[in-house]
Design an enzyme around this catalytic site. Structure first.
Site, mmCIF file in Angstrom:
data_model
loop_
_atom_site.group_PDB
_atom_site.id
_atom_site.type_symbol
_atom_site.label_atom_id
_atom_site.label_comp_id
_atom_site.label_asym_id
_atom_site.label_seq_id
_atom_site.Cartn_x
_atom_site.Cartn_y
_atom_site.Cartn_z
ATOM 1 N N LYS A 84 0.844 -1.192 0.000
ATOM 2 C CA LYS A 84 0.000 0.000 0.000
ATOM 3 C C LYS A 84 0.885 1.250 0.000
ATOM 4 C CE LYS A 84 -4.178 0.351 2.635
ATOM 5 N NZ LYS A 84 -4.795 0.127 3.958
HETATM 6 O O1 G3P Z 1 -9.098 0.977 5.010
HETATM 7 C C1 G3P Z 1 -8.878 2.254 5.492
HETATM 8 C C2 G3P Z 1 -9.355 2.379 6.860
HETATM 9 O O2 G3P Z 1 -8.569 1.629 7.723
HETATM 10 C C3 G3P Z 1 -9.465 3.786 7.341
HETATM 11 O O3 G3P Z 1 -10.608 3.828 8.058
HETATM 12 O O4 G3P Z 1 -12.213 4.681 9.654
HETATM 13 O O5 G3P Z 1 -9.770 5.255 9.884
HETATM 14 O O6 G3P Z 1 -11.136 6.244 8.067
HETATM 15 P P1 G3P Z 1 -10.948 5.081 8.971
#
Ligand code: G3P
Length: 219
Positions: A84
């Protein structure tokens, strides 16, 4: 459509890997920091649990040359690793170089349609729009996913659309209908999305009605 788990928690992944419903896992530095312990060991363990699935592991450096070297080192940790890399112009040359070297890439932290298009042009395996974080700033995460699905189809790109930063069952359902290739979800969202109180109630009622029949062995 594929479903990935968005976590680095081994016990959760182990539990879901055996169901056959999970096609991969996305980790990030936040997940690995939360899991604690040796990230390399955790990543290898996740890769073994999902031998036929994709496991995304993010770079943790800033300098493009160091990111290039780190991406190469991460990519050889297991056969099913996808590296990534954040979608930033500072890494575009590195991304192109890695694609040319057949390294599987998931470009993360995508917030505009043009970022997605640029990464499809470079031929990466996955693009990850972050829905929840767009909603957080009053923009529409699902609109970006829909536009990206449209763009992918219109220009026949092979890059897979991986909807990320999904925080609710409703968002997951929107993503399923928007034509995303993959949804990566936190386990709490997945557990909620695959269950319903009426399913539980229905099981109880069928069982009670059946028991009233008094048959011991069936069939
Ligand atoms: O896959 C991306 C994710 O881990 C981010 O999620 O909820 O931190 O925006 P969030």
């Amino acid at each position: 459509m594929k479903i990935f788990l968005d976590t680095a928690d081994i016990s959760t992944i182990k539990q879901w890997a055996h169901t056959g419903i999970i096609d991969g896992v996305t980790t990030n530095p936040t997940h690995l920091s939360k899991a604690g312990g040796d990230p390399k060991k955790i990543i290898k363990e996740i890769c073994e649990l999902l031998l036929h699935g994709s496991v995304s592991v993010e770079v943790t450096e800033l300098d493009p040359d160091i990111v290039y070297a780190q991406a190469k080192a991460i990519s050889v940790l297991a056969d099913n690793i996808t590296v990534k890399i954040p979608c930033h112009s500072r890494y575009f040359e590195v991304i192109k170089r890695l694609v040319d070297e057949d390294i599987s890439l998931n470009i993360t932290l995508i917030f505009t349609l043009t970022q997605g298009l640029a990464m499809c042009k470079l031929g990466v395996d996955y693009i990850s729009p972050f829905m929840g974080r767009l909603d957080d700033i009053g923009s529409s995460g699902i609109k970006l996913v829909q536009d990206m699905a449209n763009m992918r189809d219109t220009y026949s790109y092979n890059t897979e659309l991986l909807a990320a930063s999904i925080r609710s069952v409703d968002q997951l359902h929107e993503v399923i209908l928007a034509g995303a290739d993959i949804a990566t979800v936190p386990v709490a969202v997945l557990e909620k999305a695959v269950s319903h109180p009426l399913t539980d109630k229905g099981i109880e009622k069928f069982l009670a009605d059946w028991q009233a029949l008094g048959i011991r062995k069936f069939p």
